[in-house]
Design a protein around this motif. Structure first.
Motif, PDB file in Angstrom:
ATOM      1  N   UNK A  90       0.901  -1.192   0.016  1.00  8.04           N
ATOM      2  CA  UNK A  90       0.070  -0.101   0.166  1.00  8.04           C
ATOM      3  C   UNK A  90       0.842   1.308   0.093  1.00  8.04           C
ATOM      4  N   UNK A  91       1.791   1.312   0.786  1.00 12.57           N
ATOM      5  CA  UNK A  91       2.643   2.392   0.813  1.00 12.57           C
ATOM      6  C   UNK A  91       3.539   2.451  -0.372  1.00 12.57           C
ATOM      7  N   UNK A  92       3.884   1.386  -0.950  1.00 10.83           N
ATOM      8  CA  UNK A  92       4.902   1.524  -2.312  1.00 10.83           C
ATOM      9  C   UNK A  92       4.080   2.322  -3.134  1.00 10.83           C
ATOM     10  N   UNK A  93       3.005   2.016  -3.320  1.00  6.09           N
ATOM     11  CA  UNK A  93       2.016   2.367  -4.399  1.00  6.09           C
ATOM     12  C   UNK A  93       1.778   3.882  -4.288  1.00  6.09           C
ATOM     13  N   UNK A  94       1.938   4.271  -3.317  1.00  8.23           N
ATOM     14  CA  UNK A  94       1.701   5.802  -2.838  1.00  8.23           C
ATOM     15  C   UNK A  94       3.027   6.576  -3.005  1.00  8.23           C
ATOM     16  N   UNK A  95       3.989   5.834  -3.175  1.00  6.22           N
ATOM     17  CA  UNK A  95       5.343   6.449  -3.252  1.00  6.22           C
ATOM     18  C   UNK A  95       5.900   6.458  -4.889  1.00  6.22           C
ATOM     19  N   UNK A  96       5.696   5.302  -5.491  1.00  7.26           N
ATOM     20  CA  UNK A  96       6.270   4.993  -6.697  1.00  7.26           C
ATOM     21  C   UNK A  96       5.658   5.781  -7.821  1.00  7.26           C
ATOM     22  N   UNK A  97       6.273   6.072  -8.926  1.00  8.93           N
ATOM     23  CA  UNK A  97       5.589   6.476 -10.251  1.00  8.93           C
ATOM     24  C   UNK A  97       4.754   5.368 -10.606  1.00  8.93           C
ATOM     25  N   UNK A  98       3.478   5.845 -11.231  1.00  6.52           N
ATOM     26  CA  UNK A  98       2.539   4.835 -11.626  1.00  6.52           C
ATOM     27  C   UNK A  98       3.014   3.780 -12.676  1.00  6.52           C
ATOM     28  N   UNK A  99       3.800   4.126 -13.450  1.00  4.45           N
ATOM     29  CA  UNK A  99       4.781   3.272 -14.440  1.00  4.45           C
ATOM     30  C   UNK A  99       5.363   2.405 -13.949  1.00  4.45           C
ATOM     31  N   UNK A 100       6.173   2.695 -13.117  1.00  6.11           N
ATOM     32  CA  UNK A 100       7.166   1.815 -11.854  1.00  6.11           C
ATOM     33  C   UNK A 100       6.195   0.706 -11.374  1.00  6.11           C
ATOM     34  N   UNK A 101       5.077   1.251 -10.636  1.00  4.57           N
ATOM     35  CA  UNK A 101       4.408   0.499 -10.009  1.00  4.57           C
ATOM     36  C   UNK A 101       3.782  -0.786 -10.958  1.00  4.57           C
ATOM     37  N   UNK A 102       3.170  -0.277 -11.876  1.00  2.60           N
ATOM     38  CA  UNK A 102       2.857  -0.942 -13.037  1.00  2.60           C
ATOM     39  C   UNK A 102       3.962  -2.118 -13.402  1.00  2.60           C
ATOM     40  N   UNK A 103       5.003  -1.602 -13.743  1.00  2.16           N
ATOM     41  CA  UNK A 103       6.273  -2.490 -14.219  1.00  2.16           C
ATOM     42  C   UNK A 103       6.333  -3.693 -13.141  1.00  2.16           C
ATOM     43  N   UNK A 104       6.241  -3.323 -12.005  1.00  2.86           N
ATOM     44  CA  UNK A 104       6.672  -4.410 -11.016  1.00  2.86           C
ATOM     45  C   UNK A 104       5.585  -5.126 -10.612  1.00  2.86           C
ATOM     46  N   UNK A 105       4.208  -4.489 -10.370  1.00  2.00           N
ATOM     47  CA  UNK A 105       3.189  -5.107  -9.874  1.00  2.00           C
ATOM     48  C   UNK A 105       2.493  -5.933 -11.066  1.00  2.00           C
ATOM     49  N   UNK A 106       2.517  -5.591 -12.045  1.00  2.00           N
ATOM     50  CA  UNK A 106       1.860  -6.136 -13.321  1.00  2.00           C
ATOM     51  C   UNK A 106       2.366  -7.646 -13.680  1.00  2.00           C
ATOM     52  N   UNK A 107       1.283  -8.035 -14.592  1.00  2.00           N
ATOM     53  CA  UNK A 107       1.584  -9.484 -15.237  1.00  2.00           C
ATOM     54  C   UNK A 107       1.425  -9.344 -16.699  1.00  2.00           C
ATOM     55  N   UNK A 108       1.398 -10.762 -17.350  1.00  2.00           N
ATOM     56  CA  UNK A 108       1.285 -10.642 -18.693  1.00  2.00           C
ATOM     57  C   UNK A 108      -0.331 -10.608 -18.998  1.00  2.00           C
TER      58      UNK A 108
END
Length: 372
Positions: A24-42
């Motif tokens: 929750x805290x990481x999503x608040x501090x990371x740029x949206x594109x970086x969050x998506x890169x790490x959190x996302x899947x294929x």
């Protein structure tokens, strides 16, 4: 006793009490594109979602009146004893989320007494990561240039790495829709530090609707990896050999025949073939297929000490944990990662005690049943 998980350079507020708090805290501090890169899947992220759902459906039958007070978490992995049956999964470009990147997370793993798996696509050279004090295993992507592979192997030996983990589930990079929509590219200063020149000319460009990251991977990775290549690798490395990215029990048996000391049951965290089953779903079949001929690790979706217990009860030797530790790194650097690993150890200790297990090995004798 587990120390109070207080981290001074986390955002203000109550200290985290579980790994989900870091997300929750990481999503608040990371740029949206970086969050998506790490959190996302294929693809549609079907496999990404399945990993979590499948783990939640694994019920563990606890034993009672076993006389357990403080379970022993220490576990032998690849011939060495670690503080718990957990390793830090290989994750690329960790300086995307924190300036200290791999150095901070590796140091946290060293302080926690668990192995740190350094990625070929790390943003810090392997020599510097190995000097952090951690017990480092090196994750290898098979490269088109065999001489680059030889060079990496020499560097791995020279750095004192304890194992080689070869990833076999990336013949091509999975189509990650979030990255394509974001036209995600590496920011200046973040490169593949283990490769010549970081291949920065490919990974930092980009046009709308296109991510350059797959282009960089396609230029470097050899798509036609075969079992003969793995046998060649076995002949050229005198370290424990781990094959990561196995789901089919037949492939697990072939890995053993090729000289693997361990296999990692993994769907790459849902980032490769979207349509693959959850890793934990295939874990029991892989364990049965290899018997006692090699160790078996679970990767993809592990988020808590209870998940570690589930994996052990299904026959795993240990687990690899990725995204939760990246979230902790993002919000707190090394102290954040240390706190996350401390919380994980505390959760596992509680889970073992509640299940009536005196140590991690005893968890492999527990029964599991489907729930939900």
């Amino acid at each position: 006793m587990v120390a109070e998980p207080i981290v001074t350079d986390l955002p203000a507020g109550a200290p985290p009490v579980c790994l989900a708090d870091f997300a929750e805290r990481a999503r608040a501090v990371l740029p949206e594109q970086v969050w998506d890169y790490v959190a996302g899947g294929s693809g549609g992220e079907v496999t990404l979602t399945a990993n979590r759902r499948a783990l939640d459906r694994v019920g563990v039958l606890p034993r009672v009146l076993r006389g357990v007070e403080v379970p022993d978490l220490t576990t032998p992995l690849l011939g060495r004893r670690y503080a718990m049956p957990v390793g830090v999964a290989p994750i690329a470009y960790q300086r995307l989320v924190h300036p200290d990147g791999e150095l901070a997370l590796a140091a946290a793993a060293g302080a926690a007494g668990v192995p740190y798996v350094a990625s070929t696509l790390g943003s810090v050279p392997i020599e510097e990561v190995a000097a952090s004090g951690a017990e480092v295993w090196f994750q290898l992507y098979w490269l088109r240039d065999r001489e680059l592979v030889r060079d990496l192997l020499a560097r791995v030996r020279g750095a004192g790495c304890r194992a080689l983990v070869v990833t076999v589930d990336v013949p091509v990079l999975g189509r990650r829709f979030r990255d394509l929509r974001n036209a995600f590219r590496l920011p200046p200063g973040v490169t593949a530090a283990n490769l010549p020149n970081g291949r920065h000319d490919l990974a930092h460009g980009g046009t709308p609707g296109v991510s350059p990251v797959p282009a960089r991977s396609g230029a470097d990775f050899a798509p036609a990896l075969r079992w003969a290549d793995l046998a060649w690798l076995r002949e050229h490395i005198d370290l424990p050999l781990v094959v990561k990215g196995v789901l089919d029990p037949r492939d697990a048996r072939d890995a053993v025949r090729a000289g693997a000391d361990a296999v990692v049951v993994s769907n790459h965290g849902g980032r490769q073939f979207d349509g693959a089953p959850a890793s934990v779903t295939m874990l029991p079949e892989v364990v049965e297929a290899v018997g006692d001929r090699c160790e078996v690790f679970l990767d993809s979706g592990v988020r808590s000490g209870t998940d570690v217990l589930r994996a052990l009860a299904l026959g795993a030797t240990g687990v690899l944990v990725g995204r939760p530790l990246i979230w902790a790194l993002a919000v707190g650097g090394r102290p954040g990662a240390e706190t996350a690993l401390d919380l994980l150890a505390g959760e596992l200790r509680d889970a073992l005690a509640l299940a009536g297990c005196a140590d991690a090995a005893a968890a492999r004798e527990l029964r599991t049943v489907p729930v939900g």
